[in-house]
Scaffold this motif. Structure first.
Motif, mmCIF file in Angstrom:
data_model
loop_
_atom_site.group_PDB
_atom_site.id
_atom_site.type_symbol
_atom_site.label_atom_id
_atom_site.label_comp_id
_atom_site.label_asym_id
_atom_site.label_seq_id
_atom_site.Cartn_x
_atom_site.Cartn_y
_atom_site.Cartn_z
ATOM 1 N N VAL A 1 102.791 36.917 -36.685
ATOM 2 C CA VAL A 1 103.659 38.025 -37.073
ATOM 3 C C VAL A 1 104.881 37.541 -37.874
ATOM 4 C CG1 VAL A 1 102.972 39.618 -35.272
ATOM 5 C CG2 VAL A 1 104.791 37.984 -34.805
ATOM 6 N N GLU A 2 105.239 36.294 -37.686
ATOM 7 C CA GLU A 2 106.399 35.795 -38.425
ATOM 8 C C GLU A 2 106.368 34.267 -38.452
ATOM 9 O OE1 GLU A 2 110.075 37.494 -37.101
ATOM 10 O OE2 GLU A 2 111.286 36.206 -38.408
ATOM 11 N N ALA A 3 106.867 33.687 -39.536
ATOM 12 C CA ALA A 3 107.003 32.229 -39.638
ATOM 13 C C ALA A 3 108.456 31.904 -39.911
ATOM 14 C CB ALA A 3 106.122 31.696 -40.766
ATOM 15 N N ARG A 4 108.974 30.940 -39.163
ATOM 16 C CA ARG A 4 110.369 30.560 -39.348
ATOM 17 C C ARG A 4 110.480 29.045 -39.491
ATOM 18 N NH1 ARG A 4 113.224 34.101 -34.531
ATOM 19 N NH2 ARG A 4 113.049 36.139 -35.527
ATOM 20 N N VAL B 1 126.093 24.522 -52.426
ATOM 21 C CA VAL B 1 124.807 25.209 -52.325
ATOM 22 C C VAL B 1 123.760 24.201 -52.759
ATOM 23 C CG1 VAL B 1 123.455 27.238 -52.915
ATOM 24 C CG2 VAL B 1 125.953 27.361 -52.988
ATOM 25 N N VAL B 2 122.969 23.739 -51.808
ATOM 26 C CA VAL B 2 122.053 22.632 -52.091
ATOM 27 C C VAL B 2 120.648 23.153 -52.380
ATOM 28 C CG1 VAL B 2 123.435 21.054 -50.696
ATOM 29 C CG2 VAL B 2 121.508 22.231 -49.663
ATOM 30 N N SER B 3 119.888 22.302 -53.037
ATOM 31 C CA SER B 3 118.583 22.710 -53.564
ATOM 32 C C SER B 3 117.671 23.284 -52.491
ATOM 33 C CB SER B 3 117.898 21.506 -54.200
ATOM 34 O OG SER B 3 118.810 20.754 -54.930
ATOM 35 N N THR B 4 117.594 22.599 -51.373
ATOM 36 C CA THR B 4 116.676 23.038 -50.328
ATOM 37 C C THR B 4 117.053 24.421 -49.812
ATOM 38 O OG1 THR B 4 116.119 20.780 -49.721
ATOM 39 C CG2 THR B 4 115.784 22.442 -48.035
ATOM 40 N N THR B 5 118.354 24.710 -49.800
ATOM 41 C CA THR B 5 118.793 26.027 -49.342
ATOM 42 C C THR B 5 118.291 27.129 -50.267
ATOM 43 O OG1 THR B 5 120.765 24.983 -48.445
ATOM 44 C CG2 THR B 5 120.822 27.364 -48.677
ATOM 45 N N HIS B 6 118.334 26.891 -51.577
ATOM 46 C CA HIS B 6 117.817 27.895 -52.512
ATOM 47 C C HIS B 6 116.364 28.257 -52.190
ATOM 48 C CE1 HIS B 6 121.150 27.759 -55.401
ATOM 49 N NE2 HIS B 6 121.071 26.447 -55.464
ATOM 50 N N ALA C 1 111.648 31.045 -49.871
ATOM 51 C CA ALA C 1 110.337 30.773 -50.476
ATOM 52 C C ALA C 1 109.483 29.912 -49.558
ATOM 53 C CB ALA C 1 110.527 30.075 -51.827
ATOM 54 N N MET C 2 110.113 28.945 -48.878
ATOM 55 C CA MET C 2 109.345 28.101 -47.960
ATOM 56 C C MET C 2 108.837 28.907 -46.775
ATOM 57 S SD MET C 2 111.209 24.367 -48.013
ATOM 58 C CE MET C 2 112.890 24.919 -47.776
ATOM 59 N N ALA D 1 102.332 22.952 -47.399
ATOM 60 C CA ALA D 1 103.016 24.023 -48.141
ATOM 61 C C ALA D 1 104.505 23.741 -48.257
ATOM 62 C CB ALA D 1 102.784 25.368 -47.452
ATOM 63 N N ILE D 2 105.089 23.283 -47.165
ATOM 64 C CA ILE D 2 106.532 22.993 -47.183
ATOM 65 C C ILE D 2 106.814 21.767 -48.041
ATOM 66 C CG2 ILE D 2 108.517 22.357 -45.756
ATOM 67 C CD1 ILE D 2 107.031 23.875 -43.454
ATOM 68 N N ARG D 3 105.986 20.752 -47.905
ATOM 69 C CA ARG D 3 106.195 19.508 -48.653
ATOM 70 C C ARG D 3 106.184 19.736 -50.156
ATOM 71 N NH1 ARG D 3 103.639 16.708 -44.421
ATOM 72 N NH2 ARG D 3 101.529 16.937 -45.175
ATOM 73 N N ALA D 4 105.424 20.734 -50.610
ATOM 74 C CA ALA D 4 105.366 20.997 -52.059
ATOM 75 C C ALA D 4 106.761 21.224 -52.627
ATOM 76 C CB ALA D 4 104.475 22.202 -52.338
ATOM 77 N N PHE D 5 107.648 21.794 -51.797
ATOM 78 C CA PHE D 5 109.021 22.052 -52.241
ATOM 79 C C PHE D 5 109.894 20.802 -52.128
ATOM 80 C CE2 PHE D 5 107.246 26.119 -51.026
ATOM 81 C CZ PHE D 5 107.755 27.010 -51.946
ATOM 82 N N ASP D 6 109.382 19.751 -51.500
ATOM 83 C CA ASP D 6 110.116 18.497 -51.290
ATOM 84 C C ASP D 6 111.472 18.758 -50.651
ATOM 85 O OD1 ASP D 6 110.759 15.837 -51.316
ATOM 86 O OD2 ASP D 6 111.261 15.747 -53.441
ATOM 87 N N PRO D 7 111.502 19.477 -49.543
ATOM 88 C CA PRO D 7 112.815 19.780 -48.963
ATOM 89 C C PRO D 7 113.506 18.523 -48.466
ATOM 90 C CG PRO D 7 111.077 20.381 -47.436
ATOM 91 C CD PRO D 7 110.398 19.990 -48.716
#
Lengths: 155, 471
Positions: free
Chosen positions: B29-32, B395-400, B404-405, B434-440
């Protein structure tokens, strides 16, 4: 390249995680048959710092040891650290053997106990004591010829 | 309701945790995604003199200290009223930044992402890593290590040290590049470019050869990045540009200081990380992406020829490209761009010049925006009459990429975990892929030995652990 490489790591802005950096500062002012490196964390390119060394000593803060510090010999091994941005010393030794296609140098991990790692915190009093104890041990271990008296070493 | 917790994420910097909320029928129902972030730092530097900031901020992060260093330097340029650096100073900063992006992209692709892509999401976990890569693809893995090493060497030469070096100061740089240092970096640059070019081939071929990858965790969103005067790809300095999911401009040619009117940050009770959104699109629809995919989609051209040819190829089969796994392909195009630009800067006679600094009168406020490896990075400072920091906003990149993640995780979870009675390591890894694609980058986490156990847990609504898996 030869002799011993001492690789210190940690985040100096995070309280007791600065222990590795404080070791680095002391080692830079000491003389001996070694070369010292410092970084936030171990990564794949550190294999080049280990190349052709007789011995490598890793120095880092630790939370999972009983005493003020712990020195133990370590060997190449795989753990889950290879799946993060930071490699464990054992995983780095394993990467070394695969990259360099030779046996990894004799290696030790000097873990110094830390207890508080908050951003912007200074070193805790207990970590300072642990640092001094571990430093005395390492000096003997490496037979360092420090030009500085203990009181003059920044800590 | 049951919660499945992945804590912390592997192959992203620092700590992170994913909580999947399932209902009684095991429907997601939700992903966090929970991430520790920089919140404390903005407080930490209040009261410090402005000129210390570039050095202080580089201690934030072991992965991209140079990006923080340069963003802060640009902000204090603003405080000092500096509008234009000397040619040598600006080129040295750019060279430093290209070295930073090159090493970061090399580490991420070769070390963290390619094992999943080459061995498969469900391959044996003990093999799906850098040591597995070194065993099965030794030449490829070694090139990755050397690309990373080269980028680190660019940084070391310019900053004087591997870490805690100083380079950028208010109004310029503090050290010239010697001819010997330049020649040493030029020594193997052709080889570096050749490897970078081959890396684009590899990333493209992996993406295109596996149909699943085009739709894996696919979300559509606007893209935010810097852009140059002619719409070119820009990493160091430019204006803010945002395109909609369809490619139209949401806005363009917005200066650094304009960010405050464009972006708001929402706070949610379950996460320490803020959720930025575009004011003009509103909280619900205003989430967006940054980073390599945003930059390649947003720009009209790349100013280095080999990378530009690769960009054209990238957008030739439908644009904008939304697949998260295309981040890797875009990242390698940027790796090639960095290598080409490093060569160009090293061959530029300005790079060894000695005119490093301009001086002006001190003001009160400065904003520095830069494209860090992971995306747009904003540093904003205000100082008092003595030049002491009284306000800082980062405001850091991962926060933006936060929302989306979460959206990407939800997409995967709905497809792979929905309704399943048992959750396998492969399923969980797909979420991490999926998360790694964003390289957080979760870099404010400490890295002391023993502080990073890897644990997967399933917890019910009352907080009872149903099962856990050590990693």
């Amino acid at each position: 390249m030869s002799g011993t490489a001492v690789i210190c790591c940690g985040n100096p802005s995070r309280g007791d995680d600065a222990l590795g950096h404080l070791f680095f500062d002391r080692l830079e002012k000491a003389s001996g048959e070694f070369e010292v490196f410092c970084d936030y964390q171990l990564q794949i390119e550190h294999v080049f710092d280990m190349n052709d060394r007789e011995c490598v000593i890793f120095v880092d803060a630790a939370v999972d040891i009983a005493g003020p510090f712990e020195m133990r010999e370590i060997f190449p091994g795989r753990d889950m650290s290879h799946s993060t941005h930071v490699l464990s010393p054992q995983a780095l030794l394993d990467v070394y053997e695969k990259v360099m296609k030779r046996t990894a140098p004799k290696a030790y991990l000097l873990s110094v106990k830390g207890e508080s790692f908050g951003l912007g915190e200074s070193l805790s009093a207990n970590a300072q004591k642990n640092l001094d104890a571990a430093w005395d041990f390492l000096k003997d271990f490496m037979e360092l010829k420090s030009d500085l008296g203990k009181a003059a070493i920044p800590g | 309701m049951t919660r499945i917790v992945i804590d912390p994420l592997s192959r992203v910097e620092g700590h992170g945790k994913v909580t999947l909320l399932l209902d009684e029928e095991n429907r997601v129902v939700e992903a966090r995604l929970h991430i520790v972030e920089f919140r404390g730092f903005e407080k930490f530097i209040q009261g410090r003199p402005y000129w210390e900031v570039p050095v202080l901020v580089e201690r934030l992060c072991g992965i991209c200290p140079v990006s923080h260093h340069l963003a802060a330097a640009k902000a204090i340029d603003g405080i000092m009223g500096v509008e234009k650096l000397t040619p040598t100073a600006e080129k040295l900063r750019r060279l430093l930044h290209f070295g930073q992006v090159l090493q970061s992209h090399a580490l991420h692709f070769f070390h963290l992402a390619s094992p999943d892509l080459l061995f498969g999401f469900d391959s044996e976990i003990a093999h799906r890593n850098i040591t597995g890569l070194l065993k099965d693809y030794p030449d490829l893995a070694l090139k990755g290590v050397r690309l990373r090493k080269y980028g680190q060497e660019v940084i070391r030469v310019i900053m004087g040290k591997r870490i805690h070096g100083t380079a950028a100061i208010a109004g310029g740089m503090n050290k010239a590049l010697s001819f010997e240092e330049r020649d040493a970096l030029l020594g193997n640059i052709d080889e570096i470019i050749s490897w970078a070019d081959a890396s684009v081939d590899l990333a493209r071929d992996i993406f295109l050869s596996t149909p699943e990858y085009r739709n894996f965790a696919k979300v559509s969103s606007p893209f935010l990045s810097l852009s140059g005067k002619c719409g070119e790809h820009e990493l160091y300095d430019g204006h803010l540009r945002c395109r909609s999911a369809g490619g139209d401009f949401v806005f363009d040619e917005i200066t650094d200081s304009g960010y405050t009117g464009l972006i708001r940050e929402e706070v949610k009770p379950w996460s320490y990380m803020k959720f930025p959104y575009l004011v003009m699109l509103g909280k619900e629809a205003g989430w967006y992406r940054v980073g390599p995919l945003a930059r390649i989609n947003n720009c009209d051209l790349i100013s280095s020829p080999m990378a530009e040819a690769r960009r054209r190829e990238f957008v030739s089969d439908g644009w904008p490209v939304h697949a998260p796994l295309a981040y890797h392909w875009a990242r390698m195009i940027e790796l090639l761009h960095c290598a080409e630009k490093i060569r160009g800067l090293l061959e530029d006679t300005d790079i060894t010049g000695g005119d490093l600094r301009v001086e002006t009168e001190m003001g009160r406020e400065g904003i520095g925006v830069i494209e860090a490896p992971r995306g747009t990075l904003i540093h904003h400072y205000r100082v008092d009459d003595q030049g002491l920091i009284e306000m800082a906003n980062l405001v850091v990149s991962t926060t933006h990429n936060n929302r989306a993640m979460n959206e990407a995780v939800l997409k995967v979870a709905k497809r792979d975990i929905d309704g399943k009675k048992e959750v396998t390591e492969g399923m969980l890894n797909r979420i991490e892929v999926a998360i790694r694609a964003f390289d957080p980058c979760l870099s404010c986490a400490t890295h002391a030995v023993g502080k990073m156990p890897l644990l997967v847990e399933a917890v019910d609504a009352e907080g009872n652990v149903i099962w856990s898996m050590g990693k």
